[in-house]
Motif scaffolding. Structure first.
Motif, PDB file in Angstrom:
ATOM      1  N   PRO A   1       0.828  -1.214   0.000  1.00  0.00           N
ATOM      2  CA  PRO A   1       0.000   0.000   0.000  1.00  0.00           C
ATOM      3  C   PRO A   1       0.860   1.261   0.000  1.00  0.00           C
ATOM      4  CG  PRO A   1       0.161  -0.846   2.222  1.00  0.00           C
ATOM      5  CD  PRO A   1       0.947  -1.802   1.349  1.00  0.00           C
ATOM      6  N   LEU A   2       0.325   2.352  -0.477  1.00  0.00           N
ATOM      7  CA  LEU A   2       0.973   3.654  -0.326  1.00  0.00           C
ATOM      8  C   LEU A   2       0.874   4.053   1.142  1.00  0.00           C
ATOM      9  CD1 LEU A   2       2.311   6.062  -1.800  1.00  0.00           C
ATOM     10  CD2 LEU A   2       0.039   7.057  -2.028  1.00  0.00           C
ATOM     11  N   ARG A   3       2.033   4.362   1.735  1.00  0.00           N
ATOM     12  CA  ARG A   3       2.068   4.716   3.160  1.00  0.00           C
ATOM     13  C   ARG A   3       2.715   6.085   3.338  1.00  0.00           C
ATOM     14  NH1 ARG A   3       5.675   1.432   6.081  1.00  0.00           N
ATOM     15  NH2 ARG A   3       6.854   1.466   4.157  1.00  0.00           N
ATOM     16  N   THR A   4       2.432   6.722   4.458  1.00  0.00           N
ATOM     17  CA  THR A   4       3.096   7.992   4.785  1.00  0.00           C
ATOM     18  C   THR A   4       4.495   7.690   5.300  1.00  0.00           C
ATOM     19  OG1 THR A   4       2.392   7.925   7.077  1.00  0.00           O
ATOM     20  CG2 THR A   4       0.906   9.014   5.530  1.00  0.00           C
ATOM     21  N   ARG A   5       5.264   8.756   5.538  1.00  0.00           N
ATOM     22  CA  ARG A   5       6.597   8.594   6.119  1.00  0.00           C
ATOM     23  C   ARG A   5       6.544   7.823   7.435  1.00  0.00           C
ATOM     24  NH1 ARG A   5      11.526  11.427   4.704  1.00  0.00           N
ATOM     25  NH2 ARG A   5      10.754  12.695   3.001  1.00  0.00           N
ATOM     26  N   ASP A   6       5.476   8.030   8.201  1.00  0.00           N
ATOM     27  CA  ASP A   6       5.343   7.335   9.486  1.00  0.00           C
ATOM     28  C   ASP A   6       4.815   5.920   9.345  1.00  0.00           C
ATOM     29  OD1 ASP A   6       6.136   9.591  10.767  1.00  0.00           O
ATOM     30  OD2 ASP A   6       4.089  10.337  11.026  1.00  0.00           O
ATOM     31  N   GLY A   7       4.472   5.533   8.169  1.00  0.00           N
ATOM     32  CA  GLY A   7       4.051   4.148   7.963  1.00  0.00           C
ATOM     33  C   GLY A   7       2.550   3.946   7.925  1.00  0.00           C
ATOM     34  N   SER A   8       1.758   5.007   8.144  1.00  0.00           N
ATOM     35  CA  SER A   8       0.305   4.752   8.070  1.00  0.00           C
ATOM     36  C   SER A   8      -0.146   4.709   6.618  1.00  0.00           C
ATOM     37  CB  SER A   8      -0.527   5.780   8.829  1.00  0.00           C
ATOM     38  OG  SER A   8       0.245   6.784   9.352  1.00  0.00           O
ATOM     39  N   ILE A   9      -1.198   3.970   6.403  1.00  0.00           N
ATOM     40  CA  ILE A   9      -1.710   3.818   5.046  1.00  0.00           C
ATOM     41  C   ILE A   9      -2.413   5.098   4.619  1.00  0.00           C
ATOM     42  CG2 ILE A   9      -3.384   2.522   3.653  1.00  0.00           C
ATOM     43  CD1 ILE A   9      -2.442   0.045   5.134  1.00  0.00           C
TER      44      ILE A   9
ATOM     45  N   PHE B   1      11.312   2.816   5.800  1.00  0.00           N
ATOM     46  CA  PHE B   1      10.677   3.187   7.070  1.00  0.00           C
ATOM     47  C   PHE B   1      11.461   4.310   7.723  1.00  0.00           C
ATOM     48  CE2 PHE B   1      13.471   1.259  10.377  1.00  0.00           C
ATOM     49  CZ  PHE B   1      14.299   0.501   9.555  1.00  0.00           C
ATOM     50  N   LYS B   2      10.751   5.075   8.516  1.00  0.00           N
ATOM     51  CA  LYS B   2      11.390   6.131   9.297  1.00  0.00           C
ATOM     52  C   LYS B   2      11.669   5.563  10.677  1.00  0.00           C
ATOM     53  CE  LYS B   2       9.423   9.849  11.285  1.00  0.00           C
ATOM     54  NZ  LYS B   2       8.875  11.160  11.511  1.00  0.00           N
ATOM     55  N   HIS B   3      12.906   5.724  11.135  1.00  0.00           N
ATOM     56  CA  HIS B   3      13.242   5.198  12.471  1.00  0.00           C
ATOM     57  C   HIS B   3      12.332   5.862  13.505  1.00  0.00           C
ATOM     58  CE1 HIS B   3      15.420   4.293  16.126  1.00  0.00           C
ATOM     59  NE2 HIS B   3      16.271   3.537  15.447  1.00  0.00           N
TER      60      HIS B   3
END
Ligand code: FRU
Length: 425
Positions: free
Chosen positions: A65-73, A214-216
């Motif tokens: 899926p397309l996710r934000t920098r924070d990993g949410s969809i 992913f962003k740490h």
């Protein structure tokens, strides 16, 4: 997991004090993999009903899926977007890898999907394998992580990044527009990561692919895990040491994400398994859940495990990781249908995970007793091969995370395969 080949060192990063410290690489050990057993908690139900249909014209396999920098969809103006490896479905299933093209699909309700076309204008590589897609909400642009692959039989793999696509939505649909800049993120160094040339001496499949951004969660660094191998010097395919899968990680050294450096792998399976594919993280309750997919045929001599989703849990990027459910097994195909699904991807859903995958081969068994084995499929007439192959998304599975234990609690056989997301973007 016990300590293994350690590549120690503190890498300096942009002069940033918050940079993650690299630490010794954890091992998925033989002793752990010997604990693999299919239980009710770790065995998927046999797929009996599969309403997931995303394309009439293409085989679909690895999907993200397309996710934000924070990993949410991401949901933009009501639309969700996924990316899949696709190939025309008049090809026999085995030919699809050499023709893989990333296409995007969009949906308002998560059930009915429309095809949007190719994700890129001019990607790198003869064809493209798996990756991940990050949408920066401030810049309003997509970062497409993928694998640029050279043609069969070499299949040289280079993690790549396409930057610059933007998203246009209307009540009718979604369009990806804008010029993209494509770059190679890195190549194996021959010490931490095996090169194609080194693997040729070894006579075994090699990997350097599947970048997953992913962003740490603490330092905010931009990182990507990927599938690779550790050079062990072993040249004998019957030597367990020739089975040298690892989960690599690289870090962006500038804010534009155009430059990356290799860090030591976060996990190795030396003597245990050759392929730790599509690695990815789920962050839950301060814990790092590291997931990867692997095949029955890539376990080292003397070990056996199913085509499955495997996972580990630790406190930081470098662990220390414990295999989930003692062995690492999280979702196995059922014994009656050992190749029914593959390429599981775990996504956070509250305290649980939702795991999507694609429907692989039906009606095959492990033994070729009375039925057809995976090795034999390629020799069948092409229509029969296509008949056996799913090439579409499988029903997703909901899995509870409970510390070092997991439990499959539901099959989503209603056509949804992503976690539901609220309004955003
Ligand atoms: C997993 C996988 C990935 C790779 C792709 C190739 O299903 O092997 O590792 O990117 O499929 O088709």
């Amino acid at each position: 997991a016990g300590l293994g080949v350690a590549s120690l060192g503190l890498s300096s990063m942009n002069g940033s004090a918050a940079a993650v410290e690299t630490d010794s690489t954890d091992q998925w050990t033989r002793a752990e993999a010997e604990q693999i057993k299919l239980t009710d908690d770790t065995t998927a139900p046999v797929i009996s009903d599969n309403p997931n249909s995303i394309s009439d014209d293409y085989w679909i396999w690895d999907t993200w899926p397309l996710r934000t920098r924070d990993g949410s969809i991401v949901k933009i103006n009501g639309w969700q977007i996924v990316f899949s490896l696709t190939a025309p479905n008049d090809l026999v299933p085995g030919a699809r890898h050499n023709a893989a093209t990333i296409r995007y699909f969009y949906s308002r309700n998560g059930k009915n999907w429309q095809e949007g076309g190719k994700a890129f204008d001019a990607p790198l590589g003869h064809h493209q394998w798996a990756g991940s897609a990050m949408y920066d909400q401030t810049e309003e642009q997509i970062y497409h992580f993928y694998t640029a692959v050279s043609p069969e039989p070499e299949f040289r793999q280079r993690p790549a990044l396409g930057i610059g696509a933007s998203i246009e939505t209307s009540p009718k649909g979604v369009e990806l527009t804008g010029d993209q800049e494509h770059l190679i993120m890195g190549t194996p160094d021959g010490e931490m990561y095996q090169t194609l040339e080194q693997s040729k001496d070894q006579g075994i499949v090699y990997a350097f692919r599947d970048p997953w951004y992913f962003k740490h969660p603490e330092t905010g660094e931009d990182l990507a895990v990927f599938e690779a191998n550790t050079p062990t010097g072993s040249k004998d395919p019957s030597d367990p040491k020739s089975f040298n899968g690892n989960i690599g990680v690289m870090r962006a050294t500038n804010d534009e994400l155009t430059e990356w450096e290799l860090l030591p792998p976060v996990m190795e399976a030396i003597g245990t398994n050759q392929q730790l594919e599509r690695p990815h993280f789920v962050f839950n309750d301060g814990k790092w859940y590291l997931f990867t997919i692997s095949h029955k045929f890539t376990f080292a001599p003397g070990l056996s495990g199913p085509d499955a989703l495997y996972g580990f849990v630790g406190d930081s990027l470098y662990g220390d990781y414990k295999p989930l459910n003692e062995s690492g097994l999280v979702i196995a195909n059922p014994e009656e249908a050992p190749f029914q699904a593959y390429s599981w991807l775990a996504m956070p859903q509250g305290d649980n995970i939702l795991v999507e995958s694609f429907e692989n081969f039906r009606g095959l068994d492990n033994t070729s007793r009375g039925s057809i084995s995976l090795d034999e499929v390629g020799y069948l007439p092409s229509e029969e091969q296509k008949e056996l192959f799913g090439g579409t998304l499988a029903p997703s599975l909901k899995v509870q995370l409970n510390g070092t234990e997991t439990k499959i609690v539901a099959e989503l056989n209603d056509g949804h395969f992503l976690p539901s997301v609220g309004r955003s973007g």
